[in-house]
Design an enzyme around this catalytic site. Structure first.
Site, PDB file in Angstrom:
ATOM      1  N   GLU A  48     -35.008  73.487  29.048  1.00 52.83           N
ATOM      2  CA  GLU A  48     -36.278  74.169  28.770  1.00 52.83           C
ATOM      3  C   GLU A  48     -36.114  75.683  28.827  1.00 52.83           C
ATOM      4  O   GLU A  48     -35.397  76.199  29.674  1.00 52.83           O
ATOM      5  CB  GLU A  48     -37.328  73.792  29.832  1.00 52.83           C
ATOM      6  N   SER A  49     -36.813  76.361  27.955  1.00 53.72           N
ATOM      7  CA  SER A  49     -36.928  77.835  27.945  1.00 53.72           C
ATOM      8  C   SER A  49     -35.703  78.541  27.367  1.00 53.72           C
ATOM      9  O   SER A  49     -34.564  78.171  27.647  1.00 53.72           O
ATOM     10  CB  SER A  49     -37.170  78.418  29.341  1.00 53.72           C
ATOM     11  N   LYS A  96     -48.512  77.180  23.040  1.00 49.92           N
ATOM     12  CA  LYS A  96     -48.664  78.179  24.110  1.00 49.92           C
ATOM     13  C   LYS A  96     -49.248  79.450  23.523  1.00 49.92           C
ATOM     14  O   LYS A  96     -48.680  80.033  22.620  1.00 49.92           O
ATOM     15  CB  LYS A  96     -47.281  78.445  24.741  1.00 49.92           C
ATOM     16  N   GLU A 149     -43.877  73.225  21.711  1.00 46.51           N
ATOM     17  CA  GLU A 149     -44.947  73.620  22.634  1.00 46.51           C
ATOM     18  C   GLU A 149     -46.094  74.356  21.956  1.00 46.51           C
ATOM     19  O   GLU A 149     -45.893  75.091  20.991  1.00 46.51           O
ATOM     20  CB  GLU A 149     -44.343  74.515  23.726  1.00 46.51           C
ATOM     21  N   LYS A 160     -48.405  70.342  30.279  1.00 46.03           N
ATOM     22  CA  LYS A 160     -47.610  71.388  30.934  1.00 46.03           C
ATOM     23  C   LYS A 160     -48.548  72.129  31.873  1.00 46.03           C
ATOM     24  O   LYS A 160     -49.464  72.823  31.442  1.00 46.03           O
ATOM     25  CB  LYS A 160     -47.049  72.328  29.851  1.00 46.03           C
ATOM     26  N   GLU A 211     -38.944  69.275  36.707  1.00 41.27           N
ATOM     27  CA  GLU A 211     -38.253  70.513  36.329  1.00 41.27           C
ATOM     28  C   GLU A 211     -37.578  71.161  37.534  1.00 41.27           C
ATOM     29  O   GLU A 211     -38.191  71.322  38.580  1.00 41.27           O
ATOM     30  CB  GLU A 211     -39.290  71.476  35.741  1.00 41.27           C
ATOM     31  N   ASN A 232     -34.966  74.281  33.776  1.00 37.19           N
ATOM     32  CA  ASN A 232     -35.627  75.468  33.219  1.00 37.19           C
ATOM     33  C   ASN A 232     -34.645  76.630  33.268  1.00 37.19           C
ATOM     34  O   ASN A 232     -34.206  77.033  34.345  1.00 37.19           O
ATOM     35  CB  ASN A 232     -36.898  75.797  34.008  1.00 37.19           C
TER      36      ASN A 232
END
Length: 261
Positions: free
Chosen positions: A216-217, A56, A54, A116, A165, A186
């Protein structure tokens, strides 16, 4: 009002303003509307690492992550590292991103790009295609089943992959439909921002095999990915772990080599 509600309320105002400045028919004149998208779902199915890296700059939970890097350098670095795809945050107010980041990443690399974003309107799906995305993210927590259907079917018409998601079983149950390619779990609760990999592990059994499973995350170690692979996850979205370093591409490269060793 939690942070997710605030983001969505602001996003509605932002989309209304954009519609008054640039119409959908103007977006449709973009040269990138003619481009054949690259499937992230297929790339993940064929990959040993499954890394989606990613870009970010900041987030509501971490404030500044990395403001000083050019998105083109990050994109090239991720592609050279062997990432399956790149996630580009385009929300400005909360994450410091923009659509310019998407188009610059597109110019710099040919790996699949995920826009995103907090998508709530068909306008944003067309916008994603017009600015060079291959994949859109839909967040079950902010959309009804009907909205997920409408937005995902439009994405498929435009040749885009769809990553949906979810955060819990109720969101997963309302969301399953053939117009999705990937189901992302997520691990961060968007209301409290707490992170737990158990969320992915618990929900994995309820995701049909037709969909590519993405976690994710909160993924910061090779061990965590190996653990998640036992639960049939094929994609792993990693943001802060690479972006908090001086050279996200080098960081991603070392991580992927270790994972594939």
């Amino acid at each position: 009002m939690n942070i997710l509600d605030k983001i969505v309320a602001d996003k509605r105002k932002e989309v209304d303003l954009k519609k008054s400045l640039i119409t959908i028919s103007q977006l449709e004149t973009s040269i990138l509307m003619e481009r054949t998208s690259i499937s992230l779902a297929e790339a993940l199915r064929q990959s040993n690492s499954g890394i989606i890296a990613e870009h970010k700059r900041r987030s509501p939970s971490k404030s500044v992550i990395n403001q000083g890097l050019s998105v083109q350098d990050v994109a090239k670095g991720y592609a050279d590292a062997g990432a399956c795809g790149m996630s580009v945050l385009t929300d400005g107010k909360y994450f410091g991103g923009s659509l310019d980041d998407l188009i610059l990443a597109r110019a710099a690399t040919n790996i699949p790009l995920l826009r995103k974003e907090f998508i709530i309107d068909e306008y944003q799906v067309v916008e994603a295609k017009a600015y060079g995305a291959d994949v859109i993210l839909l967040i079950a927590a902010i959309l009804s089943r009907e909205e997920i259907k409408t937005l995902s079917e439009l994405a498929k018409k435009l040749g885009l992959d769809v990553l949906l998601e979810v955060h819990n079983e109720a969101e997963l149950e309302k969301s399953l439909m053939p117009s999705l390619d990937m189901l992302g779990v997520n691990n961060r609760n968007l209301k409290t921002f707490e992170v737990s990999l158990e969320t992915s592990k618990t929900l994995s059994a309820n995701i049909p095999d037709d969909f590519v499973k993405v976690s994710e995350s909160g993924i910061s170690s090779v061990e965590a990915i190996r653990e998640l692979k036992e639960f049939d996850f094929q994609g792993f979205l990693i943001g802060e772990n690479f972006m908090k370093t001086d050279n996200p591409g080098i960081s991603a490269s070392g991580f992927i080599k270790k994972l594939e060793a």
